[in-house]
Design a protein around this motif. Structure first.
Motif, PDB file in Angstrom:
ATOM      1  N   GLN A 111       0.837  -1.207   0.000  1.00  0.00           N
ATOM      2  CA  GLN A 111       0.000   0.000   0.000  1.00  0.00           C
ATOM      3  C   GLN A 111       0.868   1.250   0.000  1.00  0.00           C
ATOM      4  O   GLN A 111       0.604   2.196  -0.749  1.00  0.00           O
ATOM      5  CB  GLN A 111      -0.923   0.004   1.225  1.00  0.00           C
ATOM      6  N   ASP A 112       1.910   1.258   0.832  1.00  0.00           N
ATOM      7  CA  ASP A 112       2.796   2.422   0.902  1.00  0.00           C
ATOM      8  C   ASP A 112       3.545   2.637  -0.410  1.00  0.00           C
ATOM      9  O   ASP A 112       3.709   3.767  -0.861  1.00  0.00           O
ATOM     10  CB  ASP A 112       3.793   2.268   2.057  1.00  0.00           C
ATOM     11  N   ALA A 113       4.006   1.540  -1.028  1.00  0.00           N
ATOM     12  CA  ALA A 113       4.733   1.654  -2.295  1.00  0.00           C
ATOM     13  C   ALA A 113       3.822   2.187  -3.394  1.00  0.00           C
ATOM     14  O   ALA A 113       4.222   3.045  -4.190  1.00  0.00           O
ATOM     15  CB  ALA A 113       5.325   0.306  -2.699  1.00  0.00           C
ATOM     16  N   ILE A 114       2.587   1.694  -3.440  1.00  0.00           N
ATOM     17  CA  ILE A 114       1.633   2.170  -4.446  1.00  0.00           C
ATOM     18  C   ILE A 114       1.317   3.643  -4.200  1.00  0.00           C
ATOM     19  O   ILE A 114       1.310   4.458  -5.124  1.00  0.00           O
ATOM     20  CB  ILE A 114       0.353   1.310  -4.441  1.00  0.00           C
ATOM     21  N   SER A 115       1.066   3.987  -2.955  1.00  0.00           N
ATOM     22  CA  SER A 115       0.762   5.377  -2.613  1.00  0.00           C
ATOM     23  C   SER A 115       1.910   6.303  -2.989  1.00  0.00           C
ATOM     24  O   SER A 115       1.701   7.372  -3.562  1.00  0.00           O
ATOM     25  CB  SER A 115       0.470   5.507  -1.111  1.00  0.00           C
ATOM     26  N   ALA A 116       3.147   5.890  -2.659  1.00  0.00           N
ATOM     27  CA  ALA A 116       4.314   6.725  -2.951  1.00  0.00           C
ATOM     28  C   ALA A 116       4.555   6.853  -4.455  1.00  0.00           C
ATOM     29  O   ALA A 116       4.859   7.937  -4.948  1.00  0.00           O
ATOM     30  CB  ALA A 116       5.555   6.136  -2.276  1.00  0.00           C
ATOM     31  N   PRO A 121      -3.231   8.302  -2.017  1.00  0.00           N
ATOM     32  CA  PRO A 121      -3.364   7.434  -0.844  1.00  0.00           C
ATOM     33  C   PRO A 121      -4.093   6.148  -1.227  1.00  0.00           C
ATOM     34  O   PRO A 121      -5.078   6.183  -1.957  1.00  0.00           O
ATOM     35  CB  PRO A 121      -4.203   8.253   0.126  1.00  0.00           C
ATOM     36  N   PHE A 122      -3.570   5.049  -0.771  1.00  0.00           N
ATOM     37  CA  PHE A 122      -4.181   3.766  -1.091  1.00  0.00           C
ATOM     38  C   PHE A 122      -4.335   2.954   0.179  1.00  0.00           C
ATOM     39  O   PHE A 122      -3.385   2.726   0.909  1.00  0.00           O
ATOM     40  CB  PHE A 122      -3.318   2.988  -2.094  1.00  0.00           C
ATOM     41  N   ASP A 123      -5.562   2.516   0.449  1.00  0.00           N
ATOM     42  CA  ASP A 123      -5.860   1.702   1.614  1.00  0.00           C
ATOM     43  C   ASP A 123      -6.722   0.540   1.147  1.00  0.00           C
ATOM     44  O   ASP A 123      -7.822   0.743   0.632  1.00  0.00           O
ATOM     45  CB  ASP A 123      -6.592   2.535   2.664  1.00  0.00           C
ATOM     46  N   MET A 124      -6.193  -0.664   1.312  1.00  0.00           N
ATOM     47  CA  MET A 124      -6.892  -1.829   0.803  1.00  0.00           C
ATOM     48  C   MET A 124      -8.298  -1.939   1.373  1.00  0.00           C
ATOM     49  O   MET A 124      -9.253  -2.178   0.639  1.00  0.00           O
ATOM     50  CB  MET A 124      -6.112  -3.096   1.143  1.00  0.00           C
ATOM     51  N   ASP A 125      -8.462  -1.766   2.673  1.00  0.00           N
ATOM     52  CA  ASP A 125      -9.787  -1.907   3.279  1.00  0.00           C
ATOM     53  C   ASP A 125     -10.764  -0.876   2.729  1.00  0.00           C
ATOM     54  O   ASP A 125     -11.889  -1.199   2.392  1.00  0.00           O
ATOM     55  CB  ASP A 125      -9.692  -1.782   4.794  1.00  0.00           C
ATOM     56  N   ALA A 126     -10.314   0.372   2.611  1.00  0.00           N
ATOM     57  CA  ALA A 126     -11.195   1.421   2.108  1.00  0.00           C
ATOM     58  C   ALA A 126     -11.540   1.186   0.641  1.00  0.00           C
ATOM     59  O   ALA A 126     -12.687   1.338   0.229  1.00  0.00           O
ATOM     60  CB  ALA A 126     -10.531   2.784   2.268  1.00  0.00           C
ATOM     61  N   ASN A 127     -10.542   0.773  -0.153  1.00  0.00           N
ATOM     62  CA  ASN A 127     -10.772   0.569  -1.573  1.00  0.00           C
ATOM     63  C   ASN A 127     -11.598  -0.674  -1.859  1.00  0.00           C
ATOM     64  O   ASN A 127     -12.212  -0.790  -2.907  1.00  0.00           O
ATOM     65  CB  ASN A 127      -9.449   0.492  -2.330  1.00  0.00           C
ATOM     66  N   MET A 128     -11.617  -1.617  -0.922  1.00  0.00           N
ATOM     67  CA  MET A 128     -12.395  -2.832  -1.123  1.00  0.00           C
ATOM     68  C   MET A 128     -13.793  -2.729  -0.529  1.00  0.00           C
ATOM     69  O   MET A 128     -14.589  -3.638  -0.645  1.00  0.00           O
ATOM     70  CB  MET A 128     -11.664  -4.039  -0.512  1.00  0.00           C
ATOM     71  N   GLY A 129     -14.098  -1.630   0.123  1.00  0.00           N
ATOM     72  CA  GLY A 129     -15.450  -1.418   0.628  1.00  0.00           C
ATOM     73  C   GLY A 129     -15.859  -2.398   1.719  1.00  0.00           C
ATOM     74  O   GLY A 129     -17.020  -2.752   1.819  1.00  0.00           O
ATOM     75  N   GLY A 130     -14.894  -2.845   2.512  1.00  0.00           N
ATOM     76  CA  GLY A 130     -15.227  -3.747   3.617  1.00  0.00           C
ATOM     77  C   GLY A 130     -15.692  -5.120   3.180  1.00  0.00           C
ATOM     78  O   GLY A 130     -16.479  -5.751   3.867  1.00  0.00           O
ATOM     79  N   GLU A 131     -15.230  -5.577   2.032  1.00  0.00           N
ATOM     80  CA  GLU A 131     -15.688  -6.862   1.512  1.00  0.00           C
ATOM     81  C   GLU A 131     -14.750  -8.002   1.877  1.00  0.00           C
ATOM     82  O   GLU A 131     -14.588  -8.949   1.121  1.00  0.00           O
ATOM     83  CB  GLU A 131     -15.830  -6.787  -0.001  1.00  0.00           C
ATOM     84  N   TYR A 132     -14.122  -7.933   3.038  1.00  0.00           N
ATOM     85  CA  TYR A 132     -13.205  -8.988   3.467  1.00  0.00           C
ATOM     86  C   TYR A 132     -13.927 -10.326   3.418  1.00  0.00           C
ATOM     87  O   TYR A 132     -15.026 -10.476   3.907  1.00  0.00           O
ATOM     88  CB  TYR A 132     -12.707  -8.714   4.889  1.00  0.00           C
ATOM     89  N   GLY A 133     -13.303 -11.304   2.809  1.00  0.00           N
ATOM     90  CA  GLY A 133     -13.904 -12.629   2.713  1.00  0.00           C
ATOM     91  C   GLY A 133     -14.636 -12.855   1.398  1.00  0.00           C
ATOM     92  O   GLY A 133     -14.949 -13.986   1.060  1.00  0.00           O
ATOM     93  N   SER A 134     -14.883 -11.805   0.641  1.00  0.00           N
ATOM     94  CA  SER A 134     -15.564 -11.987  -0.638  1.00  0.00           C
ATOM     95  C   SER A 134     -14.558 -12.402  -1.708  1.00  0.00           C
ATOM     96  O   SER A 134     -13.353 -12.240  -1.560  1.00  0.00           O
ATOM     97  CB  SER A 134     -16.245 -10.686  -1.066  1.00  0.00           C
ATOM     98  N   ASP A 135     -15.071 -12.937  -2.809  1.00  0.00           N
ATOM     99  CA  ASP A 135     -14.191 -13.294  -3.928  1.00  0.00           C
ATOM    100  C   ASP A 135     -13.439 -12.072  -4.430  1.00  0.00           C
ATOM    101  O   ASP A 135     -12.272 -12.147  -4.780  1.00  0.00           O
ATOM    102  CB  ASP A 135     -15.004 -13.886  -5.081  1.00  0.00           C
TER     103      ASP A 135
END
Length: 161
Positions: A111-116, A121-135
């Motif tokens: 995330q930090d490397a992509i953001s830099a 700014p890149f945050d996996m949880d925010a960008n995935m919309g809280g879909e942890y566990g989904s395909d």
């Protein structure tokens, strides 16, 4: 019989796989487990972070005792040459599966490397919309594994990514 093929059980195959992984990837902790089932056995290799799956698969694929032809719905058994002494063997594990996980620290590194690199700014949880566990989440997590390799290369100018 001088040319007889020796059978090596799945647990013994797993021991050989552990030895090969230690040789080629010193310092990387691998989990190597066997599972027996009706009609066969498999070896599962797991690890966190570490090398790409491709080089690990290159090391372990020689320990497969069979392949499956889905077109014919047929298992094809084969023998191999033992890596230590060259004798003809048949490995008891039909299949060897490799699974690489990413730690939270590695995901943060990506995330930090992509953001830099892209100045966004890149945050996996925010960008995935809280879909942890989904395909969708796990496909993205796989893409993070690729991005981690990209980030670790340190060469963000390469065009072959």
């Amino acid at each position: 019989m001088a040319n007889a093929t020796e059978y090596i059980s799945a647990p013994e195959t797993a021991k050989l796989i552990r030895k090969a992984l230690k040789k080629y990837f010193p310092g990387v902790k691998f989990s190597v487990r066997t599972q027996s089932y009706a009609g066969g056995a498999s070896v599962y290799v797991g690890y966190t972070d570490g090398p790409l799956t491709g080089p690990v698969e290159e090391v372990v694929n020689g320990y497969k005792g069979a392949t499956f032809d889905g077109q014919r719905d047929q298992m094809n058994y084969h023998s191999s040459v033992h890596p230590e002494d060259g004798r003809r063997v048949h490995y008891g594990a039909h299949f060897v599966f490799v699974r690489r996980e990413l730690s939270d620290a590695a995901t943060t590194t990506v995330q930090d490397a992509i953001s830099a690199e892209w100045g966004v700014p890149f945050d996996m949880d925010a960008n995935m919309g809280g879909e942890y566990g989904s395909d969708r989440f796990w496909r993205a997590r796989g893409q993070f594994a690729f991005a981690l390799d990209f980030a670790r290369s340190g060469d963000f100018t390469r065009a072959d990514y």
